[in-house]
Design an enzyme around this catalytic site. Structure first.
Site, PDB file in Angstrom:
ATOM      1  CG  ASP A  33       0.090 -12.307   9.714  1.00 35.01           C
ATOM      2  OD1 ASP A  33      -0.486 -13.340   9.337  1.00 35.01           O
ATOM      3  OD2 ASP A  33       1.222 -11.971   9.332  1.00 35.01           O
ATOM      4  CB  CYS A  74      -2.661  -9.229   3.707  1.00 36.66           C
ATOM      5  SG  CYS A  74      -2.526 -10.750   2.743  1.00 36.66           S
ATOM      6  CG  ASN A  87      -2.410 -12.335  -2.464  1.00 31.60           C
ATOM      7  OD1 ASN A  87      -2.242 -12.525  -3.655  1.00 31.60           O
ATOM      8  ND2 ASN A  87      -3.613 -12.191  -1.966  1.00 31.60           N
ATOM      9  CB  CYS A 132      -3.498 -15.561   5.812  1.00 34.18           C
ATOM     10  SG  CYS A 132      -2.251 -16.847   6.053  1.00 34.18           S
ATOM     11  NE  ARG A 133      -2.986 -10.482   7.363  1.00 36.34           N
ATOM     12  CZ  ARG A 133      -2.082  -9.586   7.691  1.00 36.34           C
ATOM     13  NH1 ARG A 133      -2.374  -8.672   8.602  1.00 36.34           N
ATOM     14  NH2 ARG A 133      -0.893  -9.603   7.127  1.00 36.34           N
ATOM     15  CB  SER A 134      -5.351  -9.885   0.795  1.00 38.40           C
ATOM     16  OG  SER A 134      -4.254 -10.634   0.352  1.00 38.40           O
TER      17      SER A 134
HETATM   18  P1  4NP Z   1      -1.040 -12.780   5.135  1.00 42.28           P
HETATM   19  O1  4NP Z   1      -0.250 -13.685   6.187  1.00 42.28           O
HETATM   20  O2  4NP Z   1      -0.305 -11.471   5.048  1.00 42.28           O
HETATM   21  O3  4NP Z   1      -2.383 -12.635   5.766  1.00 42.28           O
HETATM   22  O4  4NP Z   1      -1.074 -13.542   3.846  1.00 42.28           O
HETATM   23  C1  4NP Z   1       1.120 -13.931   6.061  1.00 42.28           C
HETATM   24  C2  4NP Z   1       1.545 -14.994   5.320  1.00 42.28           C
HETATM   25  C3  4NP Z   1       2.893 -15.260   5.215  1.00 42.28           C
HETATM   26  C4  4NP Z   1       3.814 -14.447   5.821  1.00 42.28           C
HETATM   27  C5  4NP Z   1       3.394 -13.369   6.562  1.00 42.28           C
HETATM   28  C6  4NP Z   1       2.038 -13.100   6.673  1.00 42.28           C
HETATM   29  N1  4NP Z   1       5.186 -14.730   5.737  1.00 42.28           N
HETATM   30  O5  4NP Z   1       5.998 -14.000   6.323  1.00 42.28           O
HETATM   31  O6  4NP Z   1       5.578 -15.692   5.062  1.00 42.28           O
END
Ligand code: 4NP
Length: 162
Positions: free
Chosen positions: A125, A8, A11, A13-15
């Site tokens: 997200d 994602c 790294n 939340c989703r992955s």
């Molecule tokens: P992820 O979510 O891609 O599912 O881990 C996010 C976590 C942090 C950010 C963006 C998406 N960020 O911009 O900090």
């Protein structure tokens, strides 16, 4: 050994959710010696951090432990190393396709390609939204993780244990 990498943006939340859910399915199917699981982000914002506490809490309620995962960024050597490189959304898929050497392009796909119960192509997200987003992530990830395990159990050399 078949090696799976979930990707994602951050790294956190989703992955990591996909990582923990799929690792649990692999463990329950006693396939840990045949399938390895990792996750990474296309971005470097959170490298070294544990997953978002909301992801950890919601996953734990369904029996998945994400607490040992630490964020890392996708490295160009990952395209050679991993067999399945699965993006959570189109935006991260595009980044991976751009970074990936020509001979490994076939390894890169959308994770929800393996889902069967939902129409979504992307895991949304949840980072800036409320708690419901984290539940939606789990619903989509659990479905696609089951489909992915079925796919891998159809490969030569991987036992089909249910
Ligand atoms: P992820 O979510 O891609 O599912 O881990 C996010 C976590 C942090 C950010 C963006 C998406 N960020 O911009 O900090």
């Amino acid at each position: 050994m078949v090696k799976v990498l979930f990707v994602c943006l951050g790294n956190i939340c989703r992955s990591p959710t996909a990582h923990g859910v799929f690792q649990t399915l692999v463990d329950h199917a006693k396939l840990g010696e045949f399938i390895s699981v990792e996750s990474a982000g296309t971005g470097a914002y959170h490298v070294g951090e544990p997953p978002d506490s909301r992801s950890v809490q919601e996953a734990l309620k369904r029996g998945y432990d994400l607490s040992a995962i630490r964020a890392q960024q996708v490295n160009v050597s990952d395209f050679e190393c991993f067999d399945y490189i699965l993006a959570m959304d189109h935006s991260n898929l595009a980044v991976l396709k751009h970074q990936c050497p020509e001979q490994y392009q076939h390894k890169v796909n959308l994770f929800l390609h393996y889902g069967t119960q939902y129409a979504e192509e992307e895991v949304p997200d949840p980072y800036y939204g409320g708690g419901k987003g984290f539940l939606k992530v789990l619903d989509l990830v659990e479905d696609a993780a089951q489909g992915l395990l079925k796919e891998l159990q159809g490969l030569e050399g991987i036992p089909n244990r249910h």
